[in-house]
Every structure is written in C-alpha cells, then in structure tokens.
Design a protein around this motif. Structure first.
Motif, PDB file in Angstrom:
ATOM      1  N   VAL A 132      -7.125   7.144 -12.179  1.00 11.86           N
ATOM      2  CA  VAL A 132      -7.898   6.159 -12.158  1.00 11.86           C
ATOM      3  C   VAL A 132      -6.491   5.279 -13.078  1.00 11.86           C
ATOM      4  O   VAL A 132      -6.556   5.534 -14.734  1.00 11.86           O
ATOM      5  N   ASN A 133      -5.997   4.599 -12.372  1.00 10.24           N
ATOM      6  CA  ASN A 133      -5.215   3.437 -12.791  1.00 10.24           C
ATOM      7  C   ASN A 133      -5.039   2.486 -12.164  1.00 10.24           C
ATOM      8  O   ASN A 133      -4.856   2.357 -11.590  1.00 10.24           O
ATOM      9  N   LEU A 134      -5.204   0.980 -13.471  1.00 10.37           N
ATOM     10  CA  LEU A 134      -5.703  -0.560 -13.002  1.00 10.37           C
ATOM     11  C   LEU A 134      -4.744  -1.133 -14.387  1.00 10.37           C
ATOM     12  O   LEU A 134      -4.517  -1.079 -15.338  1.00 10.37           O
ATOM     13  N   GLY A 135      -4.443  -1.948 -13.611  1.00  6.94           N
ATOM     14  CA  GLY A 135      -3.302  -2.861 -14.083  1.00  6.94           C
ATOM     15  C   GLY A 135      -3.042  -3.923 -13.863  1.00  6.94           C
ATOM     16  O   GLY A 135      -3.285  -4.735 -12.766  1.00  6.94           O
TER      17      GLY A 135
ATOM     18  N   ALA B 138      -4.611   2.282  -8.334  1.00  9.13           N
ATOM     19  CA  ALA B 138      -3.887   3.661  -7.729  1.00  9.13           C
ATOM     20  C   ALA B 138      -5.173   4.795  -8.439  1.00  9.13           C
ATOM     21  O   ALA B 138      -5.625   4.675  -9.872  1.00  9.13           O
ATOM     22  N   MET B 139      -5.232   5.986  -7.593  1.00  8.92           N
ATOM     23  CA  MET B 139      -5.909   7.089  -7.676  1.00  8.92           C
ATOM     24  C   MET B 139      -5.098   7.825  -7.886  1.00  8.92           C
ATOM     25  O   MET B 139      -4.611   7.950  -6.637  1.00  8.92           O
ATOM     26  N   ALA B 140      -5.091   9.550  -8.077  1.00  9.75           N
ATOM     27  CA  ALA B 140      -4.387  10.944  -8.190  1.00  9.75           C
ATOM     28  C   ALA B 140      -5.963  11.973  -7.739  1.00  9.75           C
ATOM     29  O   ALA B 140      -6.232  11.854  -9.336  1.00  9.75           O
ATOM     30  N   PHE B 141      -5.059  12.926  -7.711  1.00  8.51           N
ATOM     31  CA  PHE B 141      -5.966  13.990  -7.337  1.00  8.51           C
ATOM     32  C   PHE B 141      -5.911  15.623  -7.493  1.00  8.51           C
ATOM     33  O   PHE B 141      -4.585  15.628  -6.520  1.00  8.51           O
ATOM     34  N   ALA B 142      -5.640  16.232  -8.896  1.00  8.31           N
ATOM     35  CA  ALA B 142      -4.873  17.479  -8.915  1.00  8.31           C
ATOM     36  C   ALA B 142      -5.568  18.331  -8.505  1.00  8.31           C
ATOM     37  O   ALA B 142      -6.790  18.406  -9.187  1.00  8.31           O
TER      38      ALA B 142
ATOM     39  N   LEU C 144       0.881  -1.254   0.034  1.00  9.08           N
ATOM     40  CA  LEU C 144       0.142   0.186   0.208  1.00  9.08           C
ATOM     41  C   LEU C 144       1.233   1.396  -0.316  1.00  9.08           C
ATOM     42  O   LEU C 144       2.330   1.101   1.310  1.00  9.08           O
ATOM     43  N   GLY C 145       0.501   2.527  -0.630  1.00 10.26           N
ATOM     44  CA  GLY C 145       1.284   3.400  -0.419  1.00 10.26           C
ATOM     45  C   GLY C 145       0.563   4.676  -1.074  1.00 10.26           C
ATOM     46  O   GLY C 145      -0.143   5.235  -1.111  1.00 10.26           O
ATOM     47  N   GLY C 146       1.207   6.165  -0.582  1.00  8.49           N
ATOM     48  CA  GLY C 146       0.819   7.289  -0.240  1.00  8.49           C
ATOM     49  C   GLY C 146       1.439   8.190  -1.285  1.00  8.49           C
ATOM     50  O   GLY C 146       3.060   7.989  -1.024  1.00  8.49           O
ATOM     51  N   ASN C 147       1.440   9.474  -1.820  1.00 12.62           N
ATOM     52  CA  ASN C 147       2.109  10.473  -2.085  1.00 12.62           C
ATOM     53  C   ASN C 147       1.850  11.340  -2.277  1.00 12.62           C
ATOM     54  O   ASN C 147       0.149  12.089  -2.484  1.00 12.62           O
TER      55      ASN C 147
ATOM     56  N   PHE D 254      -2.458   7.425  -3.723  1.00 13.00           N
ATOM     57  CA  PHE D 254      -2.714   6.384  -2.823  1.00 13.00           C
ATOM     58  C   PHE D 254      -2.920   5.099  -3.553  1.00 13.00           C
ATOM     59  O   PHE D 254      -3.603   5.187  -5.065  1.00 13.00           O
ATOM     60  N   GLY D 255      -2.569   3.926  -3.703  1.00 10.64           N
ATOM     61  CA  GLY D 255      -2.452   2.724  -4.720  1.00 10.64           C
ATOM     62  C   GLY D 255      -2.439   1.333  -3.718  1.00 10.64           C
ATOM     63  O   GLY D 255      -1.842   1.789  -2.960  1.00 10.64           O
ATOM     64  N   GLY D 256      -2.363   0.766  -4.191  1.00 12.20           N
ATOM     65  CA  GLY D 256      -1.819  -0.890  -3.647  1.00 12.20           C
ATOM     66  C   GLY D 256      -1.862  -1.872  -4.753  1.00 12.20           C
ATOM     67  O   GLY D 256      -1.781  -1.693  -6.235  1.00 12.20           O
ATOM     68  N   SER D 257      -1.206  -2.401  -4.842  1.00 13.64           N
ATOM     69  CA  SER D 257      -0.743  -3.587  -5.545  1.00 13.64           C
ATOM     70  C   SER D 257      -0.685  -4.977  -4.585  1.00 13.64           C
ATOM     71  O   SER D 257      -0.391  -5.596  -3.337  1.00 13.64           O
ATOM     72  N   LEU D 258      -1.070  -6.341  -5.574  1.00 13.77           N
ATOM     73  CA  LEU D 258      -1.210  -7.256  -4.743  1.00 13.77           C
ATOM     74  C   LEU D 258       0.157  -8.340  -5.481  1.00 13.77           C
ATOM     75  O   LEU D 258      -0.433  -8.620  -6.668  1.00 13.77           O
ATOM     76  N   THR D 259       0.737  -9.609  -5.294  1.00 16.14           N
ATOM     77  CA  THR D 259       1.493 -10.489  -6.148  1.00 16.14           C
ATOM     78  C   THR D 259       0.987 -11.568  -5.632  1.00 16.14           C
ATOM     79  O   THR D 259       1.479 -12.144  -4.224  1.00 16.14           O
TER      80      THR D 259
END
Length: 418
Positions: A371-374, A347-351, A300-303, A321-326
């Motif tokens: 919105v970014n999905l991968g 992940a999502m970002a707001f500017a 999990l992360g944020g910036n 903020f966003g997160g990943s699962l491996t």
C-alpha cells in the motif's frame, strides 16, 4: 458540438450582425465561438475587440491560447508576451502566460532541451525498510540482531530529469525523445540505505493524423537502468517497449506501455549471491487521464509484471492499480498570487512468488501486498523556483515476516526548472 453550444454560438453570431461595433457583444461571440471550437471565428472577434479597447490582457491571453491550439506559436507567443507584461495583468494571467511562453520556446527549433532539479532533506522512520519482530531462517524463528533493528534517519535527497526533443519537421509531429533521470538519497546515519538510480530512455514519437486512428501517438523505445544500494552496485537493467497514447473523449486520454526487460544483479559485499536474482521481466501498464476542470486533473492506472529469475523462489507475478488527483488553486496566503498545486496518490500491488525460499521458510510461498500513499504540495516562488513539500506512507504485508515492513517519510525541498 452539443445543442446548447450550437444555439449559444448562433445567437451570439446573429447579435454581432445587429451590433457589430459593440465591444461586449464581440466578447460574448468570441467566447461562444471558442467554446464551439470555431477558433478562427473567435480570433477574428477578439482582434476586433482589441481595435476598440487595446489594453485588455485577458483578451490577449485568450488570443494566445487560440493561436496555440492552432499551432501558430509565433502569433501565440506575441499575445502571451503582451498579456504578461501589461500593467493591467493579474498575477494569474501573468503566470499562465509565462507557462505558455516557456512551452512555446521548448517547441521552437529543431532541438529542445528541458530539465528539472529537486534537492531537499527527508526524514524517514524506517529508511532501510527493515521488518519488526521475529524473522524466519531455514524454517526456524529467530530474533533479529539489534544492529539491524529499524532506525529513523534524515537524508539528503537529490533528483534531476533532463529531456531532449529533436523535431523531424514532419506533418505527423515526429520527434526523437531522449529522457534521462537521476535520483539519490544519502542518509546521515543509516548508510546501508543509501540509494542511487540512473534511468535512460530513447525513442521516436509519432502521431497518426489520418483515418480512424487520428490522434493516436506511438513511441517505440529502448531503456536502461542502473541502481546502487548502500553505495554498492545492485543491478543493471535494459530493455525495449512500446508506448501508445489514445484520445478517448474531450480532455480524456488513455495510455498503454508494454515493456520487456533484462535485469542483471551484481554480487557485492552485502549480498554475495545477488546475481542469482537475475532474470527477465515483461510489464503491461495502462492509464487514463482526464481534465475534470481547468484546475483539476485525475488519473487511474493498472499494471501487471511477470518476472522470471534464475531461481524459482525469486520469480513472481505482480498486479497493481492506483490513482491520483491534482488540484491547482489560488495562492491562499497572498505570497505572490501564483497558483499552488496539491497532488494526492494512492496505489496497491499484489505479488505471489513461484516457489518457497528454502533458505527462509521452505514450506511457505511468499505473497505480499503493498500500500502506497502520497501527498505533494508545490508552491511556486517565481517562474522557475518551486518550494516542495511531500509526505509518503508505505506498508508491505507479507506471508513471511522477513518481508513485512512499513515506513513513513516527509521531505522539504526546492525545485528548479528550465
């Protein structure tokens, strides 16, 4: 050590005193000792087990892991090599032993160079990131020229990363780290969406080994970046920062990066006033990584980024903020028995920009949500080659339609590492 592990460890030890020559008892004690983090005791028991039954690749692999944890890499490599080459070795043990051997080889010596290359073909339904519908210009609504309508296209994609580590030979595991990465996308038709990126980072890493901050890693660094878009120079960036990594709990680690950077945009034929976007930015990012199981990892992360440009309407603040699962799982089709990897991220970002852009919409401040999905699938073909499949979806919603767009892309490629 919790009470259950302590009790299991004590019971297994007492059983070895009663039956010192019993192979099964030795194996149970070795497993209990390893779980209780008595690595020396576990090593002794496993090695006694091998006196009774010498051709046991699983035991040799576990010995390799224990010596690896103790940083006795010479002994660890010997056991991993024996486990890997045993005729009784399973594909999983052979693969994992090879992975440890490669890692140990990278750790040996003062100077170590590793790298990874990926090449593939990608399809995107909107490679130029163009909006649909009406646009704004000087406050008026216009219909975009058909020449600039969104268009799907294929591209050749290439990426490379090189990492060099120079070991200072100190007790704090100090190293000088140099990381270089390269990325390019060459479109078949929409050449104005061609991209090239170069990144370079250099800095010393050290680990605090005494006191309450034991285990904390620190890395001050300098970095540089160069980007071209449509085969034209777009901007240079350089800066400095500090990276910290902190153990939070068993198999959980937190990281934080603070970065200050200068961006110098370059005027070119496509964007003659591009240099007006130049400015300075500061970024703070944090992440939390956890090994949920032996084959499942979560993060999990944020910036937050603050960018101050020469012009107020290009200055902005952005939070994300966003997160990943491996997940690593057993080869489901029996190709070669190696574990596949499936990784998903979101992940999502707001500017929000400081001022309205007078050339686009003088009365509206630009805001946007990304919105970014991968999803990434890696299928190992051998120790170095990997088949890669990736799909991504990106959507930007903005208060001004000029900046709203979405794109879907998928890639198939081959990766090679050394």
């Amino acid at each position: 050590m919790n009470d259950a592990k302590r009790a299991s460890y004590r019971a297994a030890f007492e059983e070895t005193l009663r039956r010192p020559g019993d192979a099964e008892v030795l194996l149970k004690y070795a497993q209990a000792a390893a779980a209780a983090e008595d690595y020396e005791g576990a090593i002794t028991a496993y090695e006694r087990f091998l006196v009774i039954d010498a051709d046991q690749p699983r035991v040799k692999f576990e010995l390799g892991v224990l010596y690896y944890k103790l940083k006795s890499y010479d002994a660890a490599r010997t056991y991993f090599e024996a486990a890997r080459t045993s005729t009784k070795s399973t594909p999983e043990i052979a693969e994992r032993s090879s992975e440890f051997i490669r890692d140990i080889d990278r750790r040996w010596g003062t100077s170590r160079l590793t790298g990874e290359f990926v090449a593939g073909i990608r399809y995107s339904d909107n490679p130029a990131s163009l909006p649909t519908g009406t646009l704004q210009s000087y406050g008026a609504t216009v219909v975009p020229n058909p020449t600039f309508q969104r268009q799907g296209d294929f591209a050749f994609v290439g990426a490379a990363s090189l990492s060099h580590r120079y070991d200072f030979g100190r007790q704090d595991n100090g190293t000088l780290e140099t990381d270089f990465s390269f990325y390019t996308a060459k479109q078949f038709q929409v050449t104005n969406a061609d991209v090239m990126l170069l990144d370079l980072g250099v800095g010393p890493r050290m680990e605090l080994i005494d006191g309450p901050l034991s285990g904390v890693q620190l890395k001050p660094f300098v970095s540089g970046r160069y980007i071209t878009v449509g085969n034209l120079p777009t901007y240079w960036a350089w800066g400095a920062g500090l990276e910290a990594s902190v153990p939070v709990a068993e198999k959980v680690r937190a990281g934080i990066v603070v970065l200050g950077q200068r961006r110098d945009f370059v005027d070119n034929a496509s964007v003659p006033f591009n240099s007006q976007n130049s400015g300075n930015n500061g970024t703070v990012a944090g992440n939390l990584r956890a090994d949920l199981t032996a084959d499942l990892e979560a993060s999990l992360g944020g910036n937050y980024t603050r960018y101050i440009a020469m012009t107020g309407f290009q200055s902005y603040g952005e939070a994300g903020f966003g997160g990943s699962l491996t997940w690593r799982f057993v080869d489901p089709v029996g190709v070669n028995g190696r574990k596949w990897t499936l990784a998903g991220n979101a992940a999502m970002a707001f500017a929000t920009y400081d001022q309205p852009d007078p050339f686009v919409q003088p009365n509206t401040v630009r805001t946007q949500t990304d919105v970014n999905l991968g999803l990434l699938l890696s299928v190992p073909l051998d120790d170095r080659l990997t088949l890669v499949g990736q799909t991504t979806y990106f959507q930007r919603s903005a208060s001004i339609n000029n900046y709203s767009f979405n794109s879907f892309s998928s890639l198939v490629g081959i990766g090679w590492r050394f």
